[in-house]
Write an enzyme that holds these catalytic residues in place. Structure first.
Site, PDB file in Angstrom:
ATOM      1  N   GLY A 249     -27.180   7.026  22.059  1.00 24.98           N
ATOM      2  CA  GLY A 249     -27.780   8.143  22.784  1.00 24.98           C
ATOM      3  C   GLY A 249     -27.046   8.637  24.009  1.00 24.98           C
ATOM      4  O   GLY A 249     -27.533   9.540  24.701  1.00 24.98           O
ATOM      5  N   PRO A 292     -23.571   3.380  19.947  1.00 27.63           N
ATOM      6  CA  PRO A 292     -23.127   4.741  20.255  1.00 27.63           C
ATOM      7  C   PRO A 292     -22.507   5.421  19.036  1.00 27.63           C
ATOM      8  O   PRO A 292     -21.806   4.775  18.254  1.00 27.63           O
ATOM      9  CB  PRO A 292     -22.065   4.514  21.339  1.00 27.63           C
ATOM     10  N   ARG A 294     -22.197   9.588  18.905  1.00 23.44           N
ATOM     11  CA  ARG A 294     -21.609  10.798  19.485  1.00 23.44           C
ATOM     12  C   ARG A 294     -20.517  10.487  20.516  1.00 23.44           C
ATOM     13  O   ARG A 294     -19.437  11.072  20.487  1.00 23.44           O
ATOM     14  CB  ARG A 294     -22.740  11.583  20.170  1.00 23.44           C
ATOM     15  N   ARG A 331     -24.935  22.939  14.221  1.00 21.40           N
ATOM     16  CA  ARG A 331     -25.664  22.467  15.411  1.00 21.40           C
ATOM     17  C   ARG A 331     -26.213  23.604  16.277  1.00 21.40           C
ATOM     18  O   ARG A 331     -27.249  23.443  16.904  1.00 21.40           O
ATOM     19  CB  ARG A 331     -24.797  21.503  16.231  1.00 21.40           C
ATOM     20  N   CYS A 362     -24.129  34.098   5.265  1.00 23.43           N
ATOM     21  CA  CYS A 362     -25.009  35.237   5.117  1.00 23.43           C
ATOM     22  C   CYS A 362     -26.356  34.921   5.761  1.00 23.43           C
ATOM     23  O   CYS A 362     -27.341  34.659   5.068  1.00 23.43           O
ATOM     24  CB  CYS A 362     -25.161  35.538   3.625  1.00 23.43           C
ATOM     25  N   GLU A 363     -26.341  34.896   7.068  1.00 21.20           N
ATOM     26  CA  GLU A 363     -27.529  34.476   7.810  1.00 21.20           C
ATOM     27  C   GLU A 363     -27.354  34.874   9.274  1.00 21.20           C
ATOM     28  O   GLU A 363     -26.341  34.497   9.881  1.00 21.20           O
ATOM     29  CB  GLU A 363     -27.640  32.948   7.661  1.00 21.20           C
TER      30      GLU A 363
HETATM   31  N1  LLP Z   1     -28.890   4.476  16.548  1.00 22.42           N
HETATM   32  C1  LLP Z   1     -29.915   5.101  15.949  1.00 22.42           C
HETATM   33  C2  LLP Z   1     -30.990   4.310  15.362  1.00 22.42           C
HETATM   34  C3  LLP Z   1     -29.945   6.488  15.855  1.00 22.42           C
HETATM   35  O1  LLP Z   1     -30.976   7.081  15.267  1.00 22.42           O
HETATM   36  C4  LLP Z   1     -28.874   7.251  16.393  1.00 22.42           C
HETATM   37  C5  LLP Z   1     -28.863   8.705  16.286  1.00 22.42           C
HETATM   38  C6  LLP Z   1     -27.807   6.557  17.005  1.00 22.42           C
HETATM   39  C7  LLP Z   1     -27.856   5.173  17.071  1.00 22.42           C
HETATM   40  C8  LLP Z   1     -26.620   7.262  17.595  1.00 22.42           C
HETATM   41  O2  LLP Z   1     -26.963   8.117  18.632  1.00 22.42           O
HETATM   42  P1  LLP Z   1     -25.819   8.877  19.467  1.00 22.42           P
HETATM   43  O3  LLP Z   1     -25.076   7.825  20.278  1.00 22.42           O
HETATM   44  O4  LLP Z   1     -24.911   9.531  18.520  1.00 22.42           O
HETATM   45  O5  LLP Z   1     -26.564   9.827  20.314  1.00 22.42           O
HETATM   46  N2  LLP Z   1     -27.755  15.357  14.564  1.00 22.42           N
HETATM   47  C9  LLP Z   1     -28.079  15.291  15.977  1.00 22.42           C
HETATM   48  C10 LLP Z   1     -28.100  13.877  16.490  1.00 22.42           C
HETATM   49  C11 LLP Z   1     -29.056  12.990  15.744  1.00 22.42           C
HETATM   50  C12 LLP Z   1     -29.026  11.582  16.246  1.00 22.42           C
HETATM   51  C13 LLP Z   1     -29.816  10.712  15.348  1.00 22.42           C
HETATM   52  N3  LLP Z   1     -29.761   9.337  15.682  1.00 22.42           N
HETATM   53  C14 LLP Z   1     -27.078  16.148  16.738  1.00 22.42           C
HETATM   54  O6  LLP Z   1     -26.225  16.747  16.121  1.00 22.42           O
HETATM   55  O7  LLP Z   1     -27.169  16.233  17.953  1.00 22.42           O
END
Ligand code: LLP
Length: 437
Positions: A249, A292, A294, A331, A362-363
């Protein structure tokens, strides 16, 4: 100058990533392309691993949340950097298996794993199945029993923290499809039930409070809430939970206004909270896991497009259309996410007009960036959208039957394909015209 450390302007006054001139990459691979800087990905992996090793003294593990960018090459990099892997589907697990990823470092998440997926996980001897609910607990136990195995599990817990509001709140957020809640006793209940089952072994608890978070406090609070639960389980059920997985996150810089905290700071401050609460609650410090996604890959990636039509609607808006869009980056369409962009063929040109970058789908909602200051853009310019390394390729689609772009990995001036470009043959490969049609 750029939102990402991966980029610079080279002697030819072009945008450069991983030592490669973006205009050369376009000549070789065409557009659109995803480009990933391998050096920066590795640097981020090491930052996390070193901080975890330092603050938890080896009693911790970093997993790469593969949903952010799941490819076999990325699995290989995570493995080489000593990270584990978080997978959320049979497809992600299969990718890791095929890449030869060590299964004793794989965690399987998801709120509705199928029997086939659970079977694959158990057959592969993965390290942890993160059980989401009671139905799944029974399913895992039944499948493990049929195979004469004991599945090592943890539980997805809702710590009741909403980190997405600016002043994050601990609301008792029961209303989520993920996991079991603390405040209504569901979490304690599922652990109690698991202890009574023959073919599962409870190893840990897990939480994930959201994504693209810039504050420290919600992570500290989540750690406290989860450790309190571990203490409660010990007291009421006599079970010492050995592992605490705090999810992912951590926020990244998409646009200049974003100001993420260094990952080292997050880890240091959370580790202090963990140590403190364990002493206060008289519990053994658990093995700590982080996930992590992202923040490991987002800043390492850019997407290169060729500009086509430029439509200036006087006194309304100037649309610059590129040869990709929501099919390769959904996104903005999904979350109104913000991005920064530069012209790869003249990155230092003065940004003197406001435009909107549109895709070719097309949107009407198919935009990449709404209202961004750019130099005057002409058809044929190469547009680089920055920090697209996470949740772009992994969320791409064939909407409008658009073939997916390739992924090119760059390092020290060398470029290699890690995902080839799809073609029209890929588009129709699963189509069938029944004989009687
Ligand atoms: N662990 C779990 C259980 C998760 O559900 C997620 C992300 C992560 C780790 C990794 O989180 P990060 O470090 O990447 O924030 N598609 C969305 C993001 C969805 C995240 C879902 N879960 C976007 O493009 O922003």
């Amino acid at each position: 100058m750029f939102v990402s450390d991966a980029l610079k302007i080279n002697d030819r006054r072009h945008l450069e990533i991983g030592g490669c001139d973006c205009t050369d990459l376009v000549k070789e691979y065409g557009t659109p392309i995803y480009v990933m800087d391998e050096g920066l990905i590795r640097k981020n992996c090491r930052l996390y691993k070193n901080s975890m090793d330092r603050y938890y003294k080896g009693n911790g593990l970093v997993l790469f949340a593969s949903k952010a960018f799941c490819t076999m090459a990325m699995c290989r990099i995570a493995q080489q950097e000593g990270l584990g892997l978080d997978v959320v589907s049979g497809g992600e697990l299969y990718t890791a298996l095929k890449a030869g990823f060590p299964m004793d470092k794989v965690y399987f998440h998801g709120n509705n794993k199928t029997a086939e997926e659970i079977e694959l996980a158990i057959d592969s001897n993965i390290r942890r199945i993160v059980v989401d609910n009671k139905w799944e607990l029974q399913l895992v136990n039944d499948i493990a029993s049929k195979k004469g195995k004991k599945a090592k599990i943890s539980f997805r817990i809702k710590p009741g923290i909403d980190a997405h509001t600016h002043d994050f709140v601990q609301t008792g957020q029961i209303d989520s499809k993920f996991g079991v809640a603390l405040e209504n006793g569901e979490a304690l209940d599922i652990v109690r039930e698991a202890i009574s089952l023959e073919n599962v072994k409870v190893e840990g608890v897990h939480c994930h409070i959201g994504s693209q978070i810039f504050d420290l406090a919600p992570f500290e609070l989540a750690a406290t809430v989860m450790l309190n639960f571990i203490a409660e389980v010990k007291e009421k059920l006599g079970l010492e939970i050995e592992e605490l997985n705090l999810g992912g996150g951590f926020g990244i810089k998409y646009v200049p206004e974003h100001d993420p905290i260094e990952y080292d700071k997050y880890i240091e401050s959370v580790s202090k909270v963990v140590a403190g609460v364990c002493i206060e609650k008289k519990i053994k410090q658990p093995f700590v896991v982080m996930e992590p996604g992202r923040s490991i890959v987002a800043s390492s990636g850019i997407t290169l497009y060729t500009v086509g039509a430029v439509k200036d609607i006087k006194n309304v808006r100037k649309y610059v259309s590129v040869d990709g869009g929501m099919a390769d980056n959904p996104r903005y369409a999904l979350y109104q996410s913000q991005y920064d962009a530069v012209l790869a063929n003249r990155p230092d040109a003065l940004k003197n007009e406001m435009v909107t970058i549109a895709g070719k789908c097309c949107e009407s909602g198919d935009l990449l960036i709404k209202d961004i200051m750019m130099p005057e853009i002409k058809p044929g310019d190469i547009l680089a959208v920055l920090a697209t390394g996470a949740y772009n390729y992994s969320m791409s689609s064939n909407y409008n039957r658009i073939p997916r772009p390739p992924v090119v990995m760059v390092r020290d001036g060398k470029a290699r394909l890690i995902v080839r470009r799809e073609d029209f043959h890929d588009i129709i490969r699963n189509d069938i015209i029944p004989e009687d049609l």
